[in-house]
Design a protein around this motif. Structure first.
Motif, PDB file in Angstrom:
ATOM      1  N   HIS A 148       1.985   3.356  15.073  1.00 46.83           N
ATOM      2  CA  HIS A 148       1.499   2.601  13.907  1.00 46.83           C
ATOM      3  C   HIS A 148       2.060   1.186  13.868  1.00 46.83           C
ATOM      4  O   HIS A 148       3.139   0.941  13.348  1.00 46.83           O
ATOM      5  CB  HIS A 148       1.846   3.338  12.610  1.00 46.83           C
ATOM      6  CG  HIS A 148       1.063   2.810  11.450  1.00 46.83           C
ATOM      7  ND1 HIS A 148      -0.138   3.362  11.056  1.00 46.83           N
ATOM      8  CD2 HIS A 148       1.274   1.757  10.649  1.00 46.83           C
ATOM      9  CE1 HIS A 148      -0.620   2.668  10.035  1.00 46.83           C
ATOM     10  NE2 HIS A 148       0.215   1.687   9.767  1.00 46.83           N
ATOM     11  N   HIS A 198       1.523   6.798   7.974  1.00 44.32           N
ATOM     12  CA  HIS A 198       2.642   6.653   7.015  1.00 44.32           C
ATOM     13  C   HIS A 198       2.533   7.643   5.849  1.00 44.32           C
ATOM     14  O   HIS A 198       2.420   7.246   4.696  1.00 44.32           O
ATOM     15  CB  HIS A 198       2.793   5.202   6.534  1.00 44.32           C
ATOM     16  CG  HIS A 198       1.499   4.472   6.264  1.00 44.32           C
ATOM     17  ND1 HIS A 198       0.584   4.898   5.346  1.00 44.32           N
ATOM     18  CD2 HIS A 198       0.984   3.357   6.828  1.00 44.32           C
ATOM     19  CE1 HIS A 198      -0.430   4.058   5.335  1.00 44.32           C
ATOM     20  NE2 HIS A 198      -0.227   3.123   6.228  1.00 44.32           N
ATOM     21  N   HIS A 226      -5.221   5.350   6.667  1.00 44.70           N
ATOM     22  CA  HIS A 226      -4.392   5.010   5.513  1.00 44.70           C
ATOM     23  C   HIS A 226      -5.215   5.544   4.347  1.00 44.70           C
ATOM     24  O   HIS A 226      -6.261   5.002   4.010  1.00 44.70           O
ATOM     25  CB  HIS A 226      -4.202   3.492   5.415  1.00 44.70           C
ATOM     26  CG  HIS A 226      -3.372   3.077   4.240  1.00 44.70           C
ATOM     27  ND1 HIS A 226      -2.446   2.079   4.298  1.00 44.70           N
ATOM     28  CD2 HIS A 226      -3.318   3.553   2.958  1.00 44.70           C
ATOM     29  CE1 HIS A 226      -1.861   1.946   3.111  1.00 44.70           C
ATOM     30  NE2 HIS A 226      -2.392   2.832   2.283  1.00 44.70           N
ATOM     31  N   HIS A 257       0.884  -3.186  13.450  1.00 49.15           N
ATOM     32  CA  HIS A 257      -0.130  -4.189  13.076  1.00 49.15           C
ATOM     33  C   HIS A 257       0.219  -5.446  13.860  1.00 49.15           C
ATOM     34  O   HIS A 257       0.873  -6.345  13.347  1.00 49.15           O
ATOM     35  CB  HIS A 257      -0.089  -4.443  11.569  1.00 49.15           C
ATOM     36  CG  HIS A 257      -0.523  -3.277  10.743  1.00 49.15           C
ATOM     37  ND1 HIS A 257      -1.851  -2.987  10.517  1.00 49.15           N
ATOM     38  CD2 HIS A 257       0.177  -2.298  10.120  1.00 49.15           C
ATOM     39  CE1 HIS A 257      -1.943  -1.892   9.764  1.00 49.15           C
ATOM     40  NE2 HIS A 257      -0.721  -1.443   9.520  1.00 49.15           N
ATOM     41  N   CYS A 274      -4.969   1.209   9.731  1.00 48.01           N
ATOM     42  CA  CYS A 274      -5.260   0.973   8.304  1.00 48.01           C
ATOM     43  C   CYS A 274      -6.600   0.255   8.105  1.00 48.01           C
ATOM     44  O   CYS A 274      -6.764  -0.520   7.157  1.00 48.01           O
ATOM     45  CB  CYS A 274      -4.146   0.197   7.629  1.00 48.01           C
ATOM     46  SG  CYS A 274      -2.545   1.006   7.750  1.00 48.01           S
ATOM     47  N   TYR A 284      -7.834  -0.511   0.703  1.00 47.62           N
ATOM     48  CA  TYR A 284      -8.134  -1.934   0.882  1.00 47.62           C
ATOM     49  C   TYR A 284      -9.634  -2.169   0.743  1.00 47.62           C
ATOM     50  O   TYR A 284     -10.445  -1.290   1.026  1.00 47.62           O
ATOM     51  CB  TYR A 284      -7.666  -2.410   2.266  1.00 47.62           C
ATOM     52  CG  TYR A 284      -6.177  -2.231   2.487  1.00 47.62           C
ATOM     53  CD1 TYR A 284      -5.248  -2.913   1.706  1.00 47.62           C
ATOM     54  CD2 TYR A 284      -5.706  -1.373   3.476  1.00 47.62           C
ATOM     55  CE1 TYR A 284      -3.882  -2.742   1.907  1.00 47.62           C
ATOM     56  CE2 TYR A 284      -4.342  -1.195   3.689  1.00 47.62           C
ATOM     57  CZ  TYR A 284      -3.432  -1.889   2.899  1.00 47.62           C
ATOM     58  OH  TYR A 284      -2.088  -1.718   3.088  1.00 47.62           O
TER      59      TYR A 284
HETATM   60 ZN   LIG Z   1      -1.405   1.372   6.095  1.00 45.14          ZN
END
Ligand SMILES: [Zn+2]
Length: 303
Positions: free
Chosen positions: A67, A227, A197, A69, A96, A169
């Motif tokens: 995981h 997560h 996510h 970014h 995500c 998001y």
């Molecule tokens: Zn996330």
């Protein structure tokens, strides 16, 4: 007369070898030649250009950080010291729901940097939805869903590992489960993974886990819950319930796994505190809404 001993470039000696296959560790040496493991074992008889004494240390394959970014930071340090010094040699990005849309181009960019780490990526649902529909707050039409499916298909052909969602998001929040099932099926056809996510990691976490499992069940795709956590003090201790859900799903035959932060905090952007409907469409629309006193008041009281 001695037979010529085989030579290697680097010999790691006296380390605790953990081979990554689940075997117990054992003391031994690892010989490396041309960048590859040449021999390993307890009594290696090899000559080496360089010998490193690994007494008191562990010799293990590089870790995979599932995981990350990386987007935007790839070029800032091609040696990727922050990963390498932790033993991480492979990073998975595009998590995500957030990734590059053109995977072929992205992997060419990664290759051009000659990074010290390997990089794999998911195709992010939020970015393909924005590409096709912008930030509108509605369901996709059949044509739009087809366009998104083709983008996932192309990404999988270009080497994406699967589909990721970020359902807290924008515009993931505007997306209903069936849309994700349809796109996850495209990734599943390429033996991809669905990483999520989830829609909620607080009071409604069980509904969010149910949604992730439904997507796994209906799209027949392995699910990775990113997560895995519980937000909000009122939810502390509910892992008894949430972990049991994962164990039950695995018994049912759903290939579901979870990952976790190694610390007791979480972080994300402040926009997740603003109600979803306020964040629809472009920046101008958002700004216009926020200048209306009634809406402004609603936003501040709901934060
Ligand atoms: Zn996330």
């Amino acid at each position: 007369m001695h037979a010529q001993q085989p030579g290697c470039d680097i010999l790691l000696t006296n380390g605790k070898i953990i081979d990554g296959s689940g075997n117990n560790w054992y003391y031994g040496s690892v010989a490396i030649k041309d960048g590859k493991i040449f021999k390993m074992g307890t009594n290696l008889s090899v000559t080496a250009k360089k010998t490193i004494d690994a007494s008191g240390l562990i010799i293990a394959p590089g870790f995979i950080d599932v995981h990350t970014h990386l987007e935007g930071d790839e070029a800032s340090d091609p040696t990727a010291k922050s990963f390498i010094l932790d033993g991480v040699t492979t990073c998975i990005t595009g998590n995500c729901g957030s990734s590059n849309v053109d995977m072929a181009q992205y992997f060419r960019f990664i290759d051009s940097l000659h990074l010290s780490i390997n990089v794999g990526s998911f195709i992010g649902h939020n970015d393909i939805r924005k590409e096709v529909m912008g930030r509108v707050n509605r369901a996709a039409t059949t044509a739009e869903l087809q366009q998104m499916s083709s983008l996932v298909d192309k990404a999988m052909q270009d080497g994406a590992l699967g589909l990721s969602t970020g359902l807290i998001y924008i515009p993931g929040t505007y997306t209903k489960t069936p849309e994700i099932v349809t796109l996850a099926k495209v990734a599943a056809a390429y033996h991809g993974i669905y990483a999520t996510h989830m829609r909620d990691e607080g009071d409604s976490v069980t509904e969010a886990i149910e949604e992730a499992l439904t997507i796994g069940r209906e799209a027949r795709i392995p699910v990775e819950i990113s997560h895995f956590k519980l937000s909000g003090q009122q939810n502390w201790g509910r892992s008894k319930q949430t972990v049991a859900m994962i164990e039950a799903a695995r018994k049912e035959g759903i290939d579901v796994t979870i990952d976790q932060y190694p610390y007791t905090a979480s972080s994300t952007s402040i926009s997740t505190l603003i109600p979803d409907e306020i964040l629809a469409d472009g920046q101008d629309s958002i700004r216009a809404r926020l200048t209306t006193p009634r809406i402004r008041n609603y936003v501040t009281t709901s934060m």
